[in-house]
Scaffold this active site. Sequence first.
Site, PDB file in Angstrom:
ATOM      1  CD  GLU A 106      -5.460   1.167  -5.852  1.00 26.65           C
ATOM      2  OE1 GLU A 106      -6.569   0.959  -4.989  1.00 26.65           O
ATOM      3  OE2 GLU A 106      -4.928   0.281  -5.991  1.00 26.65           O
ATOM      4  CG  ASP A 135      -5.189  -8.144  -7.035  1.00 23.93           C
ATOM      5  OD1 ASP A 135      -4.149  -8.791  -7.069  1.00 23.93           O
ATOM      6  OD2 ASP A 135      -6.021  -7.841  -6.218  1.00 23.93           O
ATOM      7  CE  LYS A 269      -7.653  -5.059   1.667  1.00 29.72           C
ATOM      8  NZ  LYS A 269      -8.175  -4.165   2.711  1.00 29.72           N
ATOM      9  CG  ASP A 293      -7.212   0.096   1.907  1.00 30.80           C
ATOM     10  OD1 ASP A 293      -7.070  -1.116   2.053  1.00 30.80           O
ATOM     11  OD2 ASP A 293      -8.500   0.526   1.810  1.00 30.80           O
ATOM     12  CG  ASP A 459     -14.021  -4.342   5.191  1.00 28.46           C
ATOM     13  OD1 ASP A 459     -14.928  -4.748   4.632  1.00 28.46           O
ATOM     14  OD2 ASP A 459     -13.747  -3.069   5.093  1.00 28.46           O
TER      15      ASP A 459
HETATM   16  O1  UPG Z   1      -9.235  -6.554  -6.814  1.00 32.95           O
HETATM   17  C1  UPG Z   1      -8.825  -5.811  -6.109  1.00 32.95           C
HETATM   18  C2  UPG Z   1      -9.513  -4.680  -5.598  1.00 32.95           C
HETATM   19  C3  UPG Z   1      -8.870  -3.836  -4.632  1.00 32.95           C
HETATM   20  N1  UPG Z   1      -7.650  -4.242  -4.096  1.00 32.95           N
HETATM   21  C4  UPG Z   1      -7.259  -3.194  -2.954  1.00 32.95           C
HETATM   22  O2  UPG Z   1      -8.199  -3.022  -2.044  1.00 32.95           O
HETATM   23  C5  UPG Z   1      -7.888  -1.890  -1.315  1.00 32.95           C
HETATM   24  C6  UPG Z   1      -9.648  -1.118  -0.951  1.00 32.95           C
HETATM   25  O3  UPG Z   1     -10.187  -0.624  -2.185  1.00 32.95           O
HETATM   26  P1  UPG Z   1     -10.551   0.885  -2.322  1.00 32.95           P
HETATM   27  O4  UPG Z   1     -11.070   0.950  -3.874  1.00 32.95           O
HETATM   28  O5  UPG Z   1      -9.568   1.786  -1.761  1.00 32.95           O
HETATM   29  O6  UPG Z   1     -11.887   0.839  -1.580  1.00 32.95           O
HETATM   30  P2  UPG Z   1     -12.441   1.451  -0.240  1.00 32.95           P
HETATM   31  O7  UPG Z   1     -13.918   1.303  -0.309  1.00 32.95           O
HETATM   32  O8  UPG Z   1     -11.785   2.726  -0.146  1.00 32.95           O
HETATM   33  O9  UPG Z   1     -11.815   0.589   0.777  1.00 32.95           O
HETATM   34  C7  UPG Z   1     -12.710   0.112   2.080  1.00 32.95           C
HETATM   35  O10 UPG Z   1     -13.576  -0.775   1.893  1.00 32.95           O
HETATM   36  C8  UPG Z   1     -13.245  -2.064   1.645  1.00 32.95           C
HETATM   37  C9  UPG Z   1     -14.343  -2.868   1.227  1.00 32.95           C
HETATM   38  O11 UPG Z   1     -15.274  -2.480   0.530  1.00 32.95           O
HETATM   39  C10 UPG Z   1     -12.078  -2.509   2.218  1.00 32.95           C
HETATM   40  O12 UPG Z   1     -11.418  -3.603   1.393  1.00 32.95           O
HETATM   41  C11 UPG Z   1     -10.984  -1.678   2.382  1.00 32.95           C
HETATM   42  O13 UPG Z   1      -9.995  -2.135   3.002  1.00 32.95           O
HETATM   43  C12 UPG Z   1     -11.545  -0.426   2.861  1.00 32.95           C
HETATM   44  O14 UPG Z   1     -10.545   0.587   3.252  1.00 32.95           O
HETATM   45  C13 UPG Z   1      -7.358  -1.061  -2.218  1.00 32.95           C
HETATM   46  O15 UPG Z   1      -5.922  -0.973  -1.401  1.00 32.95           O
HETATM   47  C14 UPG Z   1      -7.218  -1.879  -3.603  1.00 32.95           C
HETATM   48  O16 UPG Z   1      -5.970  -1.755  -4.185  1.00 32.95           O
HETATM   49  C15 UPG Z   1      -6.930  -5.202  -4.262  1.00 32.95           C
HETATM   50  O17 UPG Z   1      -6.054  -5.551  -3.752  1.00 32.95           O
HETATM   51  N2  UPG Z   1      -7.688  -6.038  -5.309  1.00 32.95           N
HETATM   52 MN    MN Z   2      -9.940   3.464  -0.227  1.00 33.65          MN
END
Ligand code: UPG
Ligand code: MN
Length: 751
Positions: A106, A135, A269, A293, A459
């Site tokens: 990211e 994180d 998260k 995010d 979520d």
């Molecule tokens: O240990 C962690 C892992 C992830 N994140 C954050 O969680 C968000 C979502 O992560 P991402 O890899 O972008 O996952 P996505 O699958 O794109 O996200 C979708 O699906 C996730 C659940 O699987 C939700 O948490 C997200 O809000 C939703 O946008 C990002 O901002 C990460 O930085 C953290 O803060 N800490």
């Molecule tokens: Mn995402």
Amino acid sequence: MANPTAHPLYEEISLKHVTVRRILDIIILFLQLSLLVYRFFNLNNNGFTWLLAFLCELWFTIDWILSLCIIWTPIDYKTYPENLINQVAELPAVDMFVTTADPVLEPPIITVNTVLSLLAVDYPADKLACYVSDDGCSPITFYSLVEASKFAQLWVPFCKKYNVQLRAPFRYFSVKPISSTYESLEFQQEWGKMKEEYEKFCQKVEEAHKLVPSNLSADYAAFKDIESKNHPSIIKVIWENKNGFADGLLPHLIYISREKRPNMSHHYKAGAMNVLTRISGLMTNAPYMLNVDCDMYANNPKIVLHAMCLMLGLKQNESNCAFVQFPQMFYDELKDDPFGNQMVIGFEAFGLGMGGIQGPIYAGTGCFHTRQVIYGLSPSNTDINGKLMKEVLEQQFGYSKKFTKSVSETLCGLEEKTFCQDSVLSSIEEAYKVSSCSYERSTGWGNKVGWFYGSATEDVLTGMRIHARGWKSALCMPDPPAFMGCSAIGGPEFMIQRKRWATGVSEILVSKHNPIFVALTSKLQFRQSLAYTWILMWGIRCIPELSYAVLSAYCLITNTSFLPKVNEAAAMVPIALFLIQYIETLVSYLRVGLSVRAWWNNMRMSKINAASSQLFGVLGVILKLLGLSETVFEVTQKDQFTSNDEGNSTKADASVFTFSDSPIFVLPTTLLLLQLTALVMAFLVLQPPAHGGHGAGLLEIMCSIWVVLCFWPFLKGLLGKGKQGIPVLTKLKAAGLALIFLHLSKRVSMV
Ligand SMILES: O=c1ccn([C@@H]2O[C@H](COP(=O)(O)OP(=O)(O)O[C@H]3O[C@H](CO)[C@@H](O)[C@H](O)[C@H]3O)[C@@H](O)[C@H]2O)c(=O)[nH]1
Ligand SMILES: [Mn+2]
């Protein structure tokens, strides 16, 4: 206060296309039931292939009924932010949370663009605070935010002065402004200057690894010798809006990297969100919280106003709205959605559909919650009025006195009075306390209050637990779209994300949070629980889908059948079913302005997903149930595209399906090899003789061809080179599995 009916904050909109769709939906259901009845009465005359097909079709029918439950009574809202000023004396405060986890996957430039877009929204600056959770515990991210706060001093006034619509600078500067605004000389000069400043800022962020002092002195000392998975908390107030002025100044900006220790679970998260909730509770304690995010920038400067229209408007009408969700949308979308990941249709159909029950799911990003709801309040106990016992509060919320005091103020609805009264810096010591790993021990965090633990899709789980308390939610789809982020592209990245989703939803399904159980013991409405069941079954749906796909190959290889012969009248049922179902989805794509190819790509990817990421996600959950492994949250890679001309070649490359040596690609390759073998056998008449005239026919051949078409990217991958080709080892493994299947099919069919 103005008359609410003359100047409404929102309106409910009826959806016109629904009647035609309902008729088609009923026809499909009728055909599905006819097929089931026909199969049922012919089970005895046919082999186990019919039984398996019957079971799969039974599943598809149940799935269809559940999906109808969701979409039957859609509700849409139109919001009127311009009426908000007349309706409420003072706008409520909002704490905005941004999460990031890995500075490589990211890139900080993406995170800071999101932060800049939030700092610049059209809302009084003294009512906003932006908290960034890192994180990854990266000094580069921290440095980028510090630089962003400096750039924001120029950027935010510029946006407000010229009413810029796109307030994430990397997007704004990727296109030239429209000529009418561009004509004023003053604007042209300022635009040029701002672009230059932005480029300088980008360069600093890009070169941050060189610029961040190597000896990590002064502000950076806390990052010295840090391991990202083993470190104390680091909390930095980057910018404090000291005087509380609404105009001209920026909202507070706070950097948080919570404590991490190797043997303590940090709950990904969800854990980060809970720390953000507590620290913001101490520092600003706004009654509303927005969470995005790191890649989801605010694309519409009025988003907070739109959200407040629904929050406050629904409150006026005594509808218990707990959260307002904006659809997840993506920028720089690839032509015709080659990975089927834009999710437009999903949000339309199921988001609005659930709007007619208790409201949409919480989708993790682009969502406003009330703080009271996150603290576990139910609609029935909103009149707590100071009756909260200290011991109960400490049990649920932890031992910080200052924090439990702020919780009790929130639960009693007094939080508005405390917002911004003290300097945020005065809470910093207590903030360290509530962000420690051990703070949540024996409290309600993660299972009664805050974001829920135990699923990789925290979520969906958190949203469901909120609905289970009897709250409602609302979907808001303003124009221009509220938030935009990066969608996962490329085979491996896309599959990692979908695998995590499949794991997450399946985990909830088999846990104590199964929606049917929850509905029996809580205020989750029955239809809402069916809607959740349908969503959570997304992972295990791969089992009937895969069985059905394998059936056609098996039948061709062994010269048996699982469908009626084309010359039988009964054959019309599956044929009609197939055609109507696909035509219906095609029409829904065309209606929202998507292309035929986009529809096809989405159909195709749903089959590829079933055979790869969904199956792996489900296997992961089985391993977890057996105690053999834990599920992890693998962060999705975020890429920063721009729409300018130079970007085109990379964009064209980006739409090609890519492969890696991940085992996730073995099964789809096996399936494809099987279908190809089956078709070759059918065309060269290499099959064994059929028993009693029940041999494979045209429909089985059509099915196999259909599967091959769906797996076209894999067919190309068989011959492709480099990343675009399936690795040799994967091909060999797939061929091995296909041979085993061929051998077993022969054995089974001879029994
Ligand atoms: O240990 C962690 C892992 C992830 N994140 C954050 O969680 C968000 C979502 O992560 P991402 O890899 O972008 O996952 P996505 O699958 O794109 O996200 C979708 O699906 C996730 C659940 O699987 C939700 O948490 C997200 O809000 C939703 O946008 C990002 O901002 C990460 O930085 C953290 O803060 N800490
Ligand atoms: Mn995402």
